[in-house]
Design a protein around this motif. Sequence first.
Motif, PDB file in Angstrom:
ATOM      1  N   LEU B 170      73.938  72.524  -2.426  1.00 34.28           N
ATOM      2  CA  LEU B 170      73.120  72.313  -1.233  1.00 34.28           C
ATOM      3  C   LEU B 170      74.030  72.492  -0.041  1.00 34.28           C
ATOM      4  CD1 LEU B 170      71.295  68.918  -1.892  1.00 34.28           C
ATOM      5  CD2 LEU B 170      70.280  71.196  -2.020  1.00 34.28           C
ATOM      6  N   ARG B 171      73.533  73.215   0.962  1.00 33.58           N
ATOM      7  CA  ARG B 171      74.269  73.289   2.214  1.00 33.58           C
ATOM      8  C   ARG B 171      73.401  72.632   3.282  1.00 33.58           C
ATOM      9  NH1 ARG B 171      77.682  78.411   3.480  1.00 33.58           N
ATOM     10  NH2 ARG B 171      78.890  77.290   1.919  1.00 33.58           N
ATOM     11  N   LEU B 172      73.962  71.610   3.956  1.00 30.73           N
ATOM     12  CA  LEU B 172      73.201  70.884   4.964  1.00 30.73           C
ATOM     13  C   LEU B 172      73.351  71.547   6.324  1.00 30.73           C
ATOM     14  CD1 LEU B 172      72.837  68.999   2.645  1.00 30.73           C
ATOM     15  CD2 LEU B 172      73.498  67.083   4.081  1.00 30.73           C
ATOM     16  N   LEU B 173      72.226  71.703   7.012  1.00 27.29           N
ATOM     17  CA  LEU B 173      72.168  72.439   8.278  1.00 27.29           C
ATOM     18  C   LEU B 173      71.465  71.600   9.339  1.00 27.29           C
ATOM     19  CD1 LEU B 173      70.681  75.759   6.776  1.00 27.29           C
ATOM     20  CD2 LEU B 173      73.106  75.251   7.114  1.00 27.29           C
ATOM     21  N   ASP B 174      71.627  72.015  10.596  1.00 24.24           N
ATOM     22  CA  ASP B 174      70.890  71.319  11.664  1.00 24.24           C
ATOM     23  C   ASP B 174      69.657  72.117  12.082  1.00 24.24           C
ATOM     24  OD1 ASP B 174      71.971  73.435  13.014  1.00 24.24           O
ATOM     25  OD2 ASP B 174      73.243  72.231  14.346  1.00 24.24           O
ATOM     26  N   HIS B 175      69.239  73.047  11.229  1.00 21.13           N
ATOM     27  CA  HIS B 175      68.044  73.850  11.503  1.00 21.13           C
ATOM     28  C   HIS B 175      67.472  74.320  10.167  1.00 21.13           C
ATOM     29  CE1 HIS B 175      71.389  76.661  11.013  1.00 21.13           C
ATOM     30  NE2 HIS B 175      70.483  77.515  10.573  1.00 21.13           N
ATOM     31  N   ASP B 176      66.244  74.810  10.217  1.00 17.60           N
ATOM     32  CA  ASP B 176      65.597  75.291   8.998  1.00 17.60           C
ATOM     33  C   ASP B 176      65.950  76.769   8.812  1.00 17.60           C
ATOM     34  OD1 ASP B 176      64.045  75.259   6.756  1.00 17.60           O
ATOM     35  OD2 ASP B 176      62.114  75.188   7.796  1.00 17.60           O
ATOM     36  N   GLU B 177      66.147  77.171   7.568  1.00 21.44           N
ATOM     37  CA  GLU B 177      66.527  78.553   7.294  1.00 21.44           C
ATOM     38  C   GLU B 177      65.822  79.010   6.026  1.00 21.44           C
ATOM     39  OE1 GLU B 177      70.752  79.541   8.314  1.00 21.44           O
ATOM     40  OE2 GLU B 177      70.745  80.056   6.194  1.00 21.44           O
ATOM     41  N   PRO B 178      64.856  79.946   6.143  1.00 24.27           N
ATOM     42  CA  PRO B 178      64.042  80.319   4.986  1.00 24.27           C
ATOM     43  C   PRO B 178      64.860  80.790   3.789  1.00 24.27           C
ATOM     44  CG  PRO B 178      63.635  81.786   6.876  1.00 24.27           C
ATOM     45  CD  PRO B 178      64.509  80.680   7.357  1.00 24.27           C
ATOM     46  N   GLY B 179      64.447  80.393   2.615  1.00 19.50           N
ATOM     47  CA  GLY B 179      65.112  80.805   1.381  1.00 19.50           C
ATOM     48  C   GLY B 179      64.430  82.040   0.792  1.00 19.50           C
ATOM     49  N   PHE B 180      64.654  82.267  -0.486  1.00 25.07           N
ATOM     50  CA  PHE B 180      64.209  83.490  -1.164  1.00 25.07           C
ATOM     51  C   PHE B 180      62.696  83.713  -1.082  1.00 25.07           C
ATOM     52  CE2 PHE B 180      62.706  85.405  -5.179  1.00 25.07           C
ATOM     53  CZ  PHE B 180      63.208  86.675  -4.992  1.00 25.07           C
ATOM     54  N   TRP B 181      61.887  82.781  -1.590  1.00 21.89           N
ATOM     55  CA  TRP B 181      60.441  82.990  -1.549  1.00 21.89           C
ATOM     56  C   TRP B 181      59.899  82.818  -0.138  1.00 21.89           C
ATOM     57  CZ3 TRP B 181      58.799  85.896  -5.028  1.00 21.89           C
ATOM     58  CH2 TRP B 181      59.196  85.771  -6.368  1.00 21.89           C
ATOM     59  N   GLU B 182      60.555  81.960   0.637  1.00 18.19           N
ATOM     60  CA  GLU B 182      60.090  81.747   2.011  1.00 18.19           C
ATOM     61  C   GLU B 182      60.268  83.026   2.822  1.00 18.19           C
ATOM     62  OE1 GLU B 182      62.325  79.819   0.446  1.00 18.19           O
ATOM     63  OE2 GLU B 182      61.155  78.025  -0.030  1.00 18.19           O
ATOM     64  N   GLN B 183      61.324  83.792   2.559  1.00 20.23           N
ATOM     65  CA  GLN B 183      61.481  85.092   3.219  1.00 20.23           C
ATOM     66  C   GLN B 183      60.461  86.093   2.687  1.00 20.23           C
ATOM     67  OE1 GLN B 183      65.559  86.590   2.974  1.00 20.23           O
ATOM     68  NE2 GLN B 183      66.296  84.488   3.162  1.00 20.23           N
ATOM     69  N   ASN B 184      59.925  85.794   1.506  1.00 21.76           N
ATOM     70  CA  ASN B 184      58.943  86.680   0.893  1.00 21.76           C
ATOM     71  C   ASN B 184      57.510  86.210   1.144  1.00 21.76           C
ATOM     72  OD1 ASN B 184      60.035  89.025  -0.683  1.00 21.76           O
ATOM     73  ND2 ASN B 184      61.422  87.420  -1.376  1.00 21.76           N
ATOM     74  N   GLY B 185      57.295  85.434   2.181  1.00 18.21           N
ATOM     75  CA  GLY B 185      55.925  85.111   2.585  1.00 18.21           C
ATOM     76  C   GLY B 185      55.415  83.742   2.162  1.00 18.21           C
TER      77      GLY B 185
END
Lengths: 265, 201
Positions: B170-185
């Motif tokens: 897991l990489r913790l971020l201060d923003h949301d960043e789409p993953g594999f399926w999220e980039q695919n719609g």
Amino acid sequence: MPTAAATAAPGSASAGPASTPPTRFAVPGRIAVSNRAAALWQTATLTEIRRETPAVSTFRFAVPCWAGHLPGQHLMLRLTAGDGYTAQRHYSLASPPDDAGHIELTLDHVEGGEVSGWFHTEARPGDEVEVRGPLSGFFAWPGDRPALLVGAGSGVVPLMSMIRHRRAAGLDVPLRLLVSARGPEELIHAAEYGAETTAVFTRRAPEGVPVGRLSAAHVAPLLAERPAGGWEAYVCGSNAFAEHASRLLVEAGQPVDRIRIERFG
Amino acid sequence: MNVTRGFTGRPRVHNPGLPPGQYDAGDDWPVLSAEVTPDLTPADWTFRIDGLVAEPRSWDWDEAHTLPASAYEGDIHCVTSWSKFGVRFAGVSLDAFLDVVRPDASATHAVAYSHSGYTTNLPLADLTDGRAWIAWEYDGKPLPAEHGGPARLLVPHLYFWKSAKWIAGLRLLDHDEPGFWEQNGYHARGNPWEEQRYSGD
Ligand SMILES: Cc1cc2nc3c(=O)[nH]c(=O)nc-3n(C[C@H](O)[C@H](O)[C@H](O)COP(=O)(O)OP(=O)(O)OC[C@H]3O[C@@H](n4cnc5c(N)ncnc54)[C@H](O)[C@@H]3O)c2cc1C
């Protein structure tokens, strides 16, 4: 025209947004899909039913506002009962992208199946169902790279869309299909296969054709062809078939990050 | 409502545990992953948390097993519309891992990534307070490879594509960043009760 734009970048798993971590196995390149189309339910009117095999039929629909798709994409289909109960299932698009305002699905009649059962026993031209899509560009083939297609049973459906697209668009990019069926009478879309196809029969075969499951011997000659840039492999079918076929490909030397799999569950 | 002529559906009892648009898969556990099932043994498996944390670190199989055991018994829901009731997973609560690395106050989201190259994004709030696990047992047995074994992320209150198989970190971020399926719609969050299947839902 498909609204989905091809922006595939091979092995881009670690090259994406800056903070995406690097990983050991790279996922193949992606294709951006129109999200707007996927969010909308549209009415699809059944216009024609064609029998393919004793258990499989193709259902042709008019979907006037269909945004287009890339070969290999699927949609979500919804049936609604009188009391408001709905059943939704995913189906691959069998038709090529340039079939304006129409799409075709090819459905296996699953024993006791709620949705495929309705299609095979009840549906008739004029009936309306709802669809949303196209969905998931991952398994799509825009026609850009040499494609090695491996399917079994109804898993050949999205691969057929690729073959039809290649023919309709007159593409000469190399494409091969290995398709597995129990016997010749169960081979879906059989009349449309040409020199690109090798059929594998697991239970019954015509005179002189061996019976047996997909093996390293089927895969080896295709991998040996090695078109410029190598194959992009697309494997589709049941999970058991997908596991078997993808393992054969890896063992035969196909890079793991150039195998895309669509499992029907 | 667009009633489908002649469609009645299967005889059913109302099940309050079934989110909208889902059906009960019963004993089936469909496998849906887009990549080749990796050949990953417990000896190869590692799990890392980094990004916006005080102390990034990795665990190997044995180290992860020294953390307190934790189980999940309940339901899971896949975006392809099946749900599975009363499943039993065992592993370690993600809270136990997060306690060690101590997330920064600025961390709001995480990208989960797998040993196969798959990624998926989640709000950090969906991973804490007993809502997420690293799971390595299913029904009292080692988690099968095709279901993400030796270990997967388990976030049962979201659609199951969020529960990354073959979890690597897991990489913790201060923003949301789409993953594999999220980039695919697919939807950024994927709450089955809100039927957040695709982007725009
Ligand atoms: C991405 C994707 C693409 C797909 N593309 C295609 C395609 O192109 N063509 C195709 O044919 N399929 C395709 N499928 C599979 C399809 O989505 C359905 O799973 C399939 O049609 C079966 O749905 P059904 O409603 O007919 O069966 P279901 O009702 O879902 O039943 C499935 C099985 O479970 C049993 N079952 C479950 N619950 C009960 C119950 N309460 N009582 C009795 N029996 C039960 C049924 O007997 C049957 O064996 C695809 C799947 C995915 C994920």
